[in-house]
Motif scaffolding. Structure first.
Motif, mmCIF file in Angstrom:
data_model
loop_
_atom_site.group_PDB
_atom_site.id
_atom_site.type_symbol
_atom_site.label_atom_id
_atom_site.label_comp_id
_atom_site.label_asym_id
_atom_site.label_seq_id
_atom_site.Cartn_x
_atom_site.Cartn_y
_atom_site.Cartn_z
ATOM 1 N N PRO A 177 0.808 -1.229 0.000
ATOM 2 C CA PRO A 177 0.000 0.000 0.000
ATOM 3 C C PRO A 177 0.837 1.273 0.000
ATOM 4 C CG PRO A 177 0.041 -0.942 2.189
ATOM 5 C CD PRO A 177 0.777 -1.913 1.306
ATOM 6 N N TYR A 178 2.176 1.129 0.081
ATOM 7 C CA TYR A 178 3.069 2.286 0.142
ATOM 8 C C TYR A 178 3.681 2.603 -1.226
ATOM 9 C CZ TYR A 178 2.754 1.040 5.060
ATOM 10 O OH TYR A 178 2.289 0.716 6.307
ATOM 11 N N TYR A 179 2.998 2.184 -2.269
ATOM 12 C CA TYR A 179 3.553 2.360 -3.609
ATOM 13 C C TYR A 179 3.690 3.837 -3.965
ATOM 14 C CZ TYR A 179 3.739 2.356 -8.713
ATOM 15 O OH TYR A 179 4.088 2.583 -10.019
ATOM 16 N N PHE A 180 2.672 4.626 -3.708
ATOM 17 C CA PHE A 180 2.702 6.034 -4.105
ATOM 18 C C PHE A 180 3.693 6.842 -3.270
ATOM 19 C CE2 PHE A 180 -1.743 5.099 -5.615
ATOM 20 C CZ PHE A 180 -1.420 5.164 -6.952
ATOM 21 N N ILE A 181 3.704 6.646 -1.964
ATOM 22 C CA ILE A 181 4.615 7.414 -1.115
ATOM 23 C C ILE A 181 6.061 7.022 -1.384
ATOM 24 C CG2 ILE A 181 4.422 5.779 0.799
ATOM 25 C CD1 ILE A 181 4.770 9.614 1.049
ATOM 26 N N THR A 182 6.293 5.736 -1.678
ATOM 27 C CA THR A 182 7.649 5.300 -2.011
ATOM 28 C C THR A 182 8.098 5.887 -3.344
ATOM 29 O OG1 THR A 182 7.228 3.239 -0.837
ATOM 30 C CG2 THR A 182 9.137 3.298 -2.274
ATOM 31 N N SER A 183 7.190 5.926 -4.306
ATOM 32 C CA SER A 183 7.521 6.527 -5.601
ATOM 33 C C SER A 183 7.841 8.013 -5.463
ATOM 34 C CB SER A 183 6.361 6.324 -6.577
ATOM 35 O OG SER A 183 6.092 4.951 -6.769
ATOM 36 N N ALA A 184 7.135 8.695 -4.573
ATOM 37 C CA ALA A 184 7.408 10.126 -4.359
ATOM 38 C C ALA A 184 8.798 10.340 -3.772
ATOM 39 C CB ALA A 184 6.340 10.716 -3.438
ATOM 40 N N PHE A 185 9.157 9.518 -2.770
ATOM 41 C CA PHE A 185 10.493 9.653 -2.176
ATOM 42 C C PHE A 185 11.579 9.270 -3.172
ATOM 43 C CE2 PHE A 185 8.314 9.727 1.941
ATOM 44 C CZ PHE A 185 9.059 10.693 2.594
ATOM 45 N N LEU A 186 11.311 8.260 -3.994
ATOM 46 C CA LEU A 186 12.294 7.860 -4.992
ATOM 47 C C LEU A 186 12.487 8.953 -6.040
ATOM 48 C CD1 LEU A 186 14.132 5.671 -6.134
ATOM 49 C CD2 LEU A 186 12.163 4.727 -7.345
ATOM 50 N N THR A 187 11.406 9.589 -6.460
ATOM 51 C CA THR A 187 11.513 10.682 -7.429
ATOM 52 C C THR A 187 12.289 11.854 -6.846
ATOM 53 O OG1 THR A 187 9.406 10.019 -8.408
ATOM 54 C CG2 THR A 187 10.186 12.241 -8.882
ATOM 55 N N MET A 188 12.059 12.180 -5.579
ATOM 56 C CA MET A 188 12.801 13.268 -4.950
ATOM 57 C C MET A 188 14.294 12.956 -4.894
ATOM 58 S SD MET A 188 12.272 14.967 -1.164
ATOM 59 C CE MET A 188 12.689 13.443 -0.315
ATOM 60 N N ALA A 189 14.632 11.705 -4.596
ATOM 61 C CA ALA A 189 16.045 11.316 -4.566
ATOM 62 C C ALA A 189 16.689 11.430 -5.938
ATOM 63 C CB ALA A 189 16.175 9.891 -4.028
ATOM 64 N N VAL A 190 15.955 11.051 -6.979
ATOM 65 C CA VAL A 190 16.503 11.121 -8.334
ATOM 66 C C VAL A 190 16.737 12.580 -8.746
ATOM 67 C CG1 VAL A 190 15.972 10.687 -10.758
ATOM 68 C CG2 VAL A 190 15.552 8.904 -9.062
ATOM 69 N N VAL A 191 15.819 13.468 -8.400
ATOM 70 C CA VAL A 191 15.998 14.889 -8.728
ATOM 71 C C VAL A 191 17.235 15.445 -8.023
ATOM 72 C CG1 VAL A 191 14.974 17.182 -8.530
ATOM 73 C CG2 VAL A 191 13.544 15.241 -9.173
ATOM 74 N N LEU A 192 17.398 15.135 -6.754
ATOM 75 C CA LEU A 192 18.572 15.604 -6.021
ATOM 76 C C LEU A 192 19.852 15.004 -6.574
ATOM 77 C CD1 LEU A 192 17.210 15.462 -2.351
ATOM 78 C CD2 LEU A 192 17.573 17.490 -3.751
ATOM 79 N N LEU A 193 19.802 13.720 -6.910
ATOM 80 C CA LEU A 193 20.997 13.065 -7.435
ATOM 81 C C LEU A 193 21.440 13.674 -8.762
ATOM 82 C CD1 LEU A 193 20.350 9.298 -6.602
ATOM 83 C CD2 LEU A 193 22.298 10.672 -5.863
ATOM 84 N N HIS A 194 20.503 13.965 -9.633
ATOM 85 C CA HIS A 194 20.870 14.589 -10.902
ATOM 86 C C HIS A 194 21.506 15.962 -10.675
ATOM 87 C CE1 HIS A 194 19.806 12.122 -14.342
ATOM 88 N NE2 HIS A 194 18.711 11.722 -13.721
#
Length: 288
Positions: A177-194
């Motif tokens: 059930p944590y698919y959306f919140i996990t995707s949001a945190f993963l997207t934030m990490a990718v933006v910072l990493l880039h």
């Protein structure tokens, strides 16, 4: 001197102002009331406008990332259609292959964008009045990484947001059930990493530190590979954020940051300016 002839105005002496003395405005040093009234009647100067290089750099950076994604998508699409589409293991391997190709193409286009910005920087320095470019290399690196991160985050989360409006409920078939919140945190990490990768990558290209380029590409490949561990989110999200923190510290040091600068920023104290400013002599305007 003949009667009725005005005597020429006497030039005022040059004033040397230290940091302890009150500083006059930018257009006056020590003037008489007549000159102050004359200056007050003049229209104020408007600051010179700089070219919108930041916005253009963000736009072109996003364009370069989109071109890399298009090429990677074409390679993956052709490889899928040329292979056995009934073989699930082969298709999964092609998916991993497509992700790796996408990462390598992104870094190739990041290097191409660095070359383009270097040429643009030389051109802007040539046409500028002071012979300097209005945007520095560190600013270009930050803007380039941020543009790559923003467009990457948009494409990562746009399909997820489209699915979130329904119909359906996340986890109804036993999924997390944590698919959306996990995707949001993963997207934030990718933006910072880039953003961090852009700072490190540009500095490595400028100083010819090829091992830094290798570390950037390797960490990008590792981050992309960890996403294949989903939906085992603990095994993917935690290492990705460890990489994000380490890369952020590296980019901070590369950009010239230090612990002393952090303390000075948090204290909100400004250092006293010990420089000596010299104001040239001003001549009182002649009045008839």
């Amino acid at each position: 001197m003949p009667h009725g002839t005005a005597s020429p105005p006497t030039p005022l002496p040059t004033a040397y102002i230290s940091h302890d003395a009150p500083r006059p405005g930018p257009r006056s040093a020590i003037t008489s009331p007549r000159s102050q009234d004359y200056n007050s009647r003049r229209a104020p100067r408007r600051p010179a406008r700089r070219p919108p290089t930041m916005g253009a750099a963000v736009f072109f950076g996003a364009f370069f990332w989109l071109v890399s994604l298009l090429l990677a998508s074409l390679i993956w699409f052709v490889s899928v259609h040329l292979s056995d589409r009934e073989d699930a293991k082969l298709q999964y391997g092609l998916l991993i292959f497509g992700a790796a190709v996408s990462v390598l193409l992104q870094e190739v286009f990041r290097f191409a964008y660095f070359k383009l910005l270097k040429k643009a920087d030389e051109g802007l320095a040539t046409i500028s009045e002071d012979g300097r470019s209005p945007i520095s290399l560190k600013q270009m690196a930050y803007v380039s990484g941020l543009s790559f991160g923003i467009i990457s985050g948009v494409f990562s989360v746009i399909n997820i947001l489209a699915d979130s409006i329904g119909p359906g409920i996340v986890g109804i078939h036993g999924d997390s059930p944590y698919y959306f919140i996990t995707s949001a945190f993963l997207t934030m990490a990718v933006v910072l990493l880039h953003t961090f990768w852009g700072v490190i990558f540009f500095d490595a290209c400028e100083r010819r530190r090829y091992w830094c380029l290798g570390v950037v590409v390797a960490s990008h490949l590792t981050t992309s590979g960890l996403t294949f561990l989903n939906p085992w989110y603990e095994a993917s999200l935690v290492p990705i954020y460890i990489i994000t923190v380490c890369t952020g510290l590296w980019a901070f040091v590369t950009a010239g940051g230090s612990f002393h600068n952090v303390l000075k920023c948090l204290s909100c104290k400004q250092e006293a300016d010990s420089r000596v400013m010299m104001y040239s002599a001003l001549r009182v305007p002649f009045e008839e």
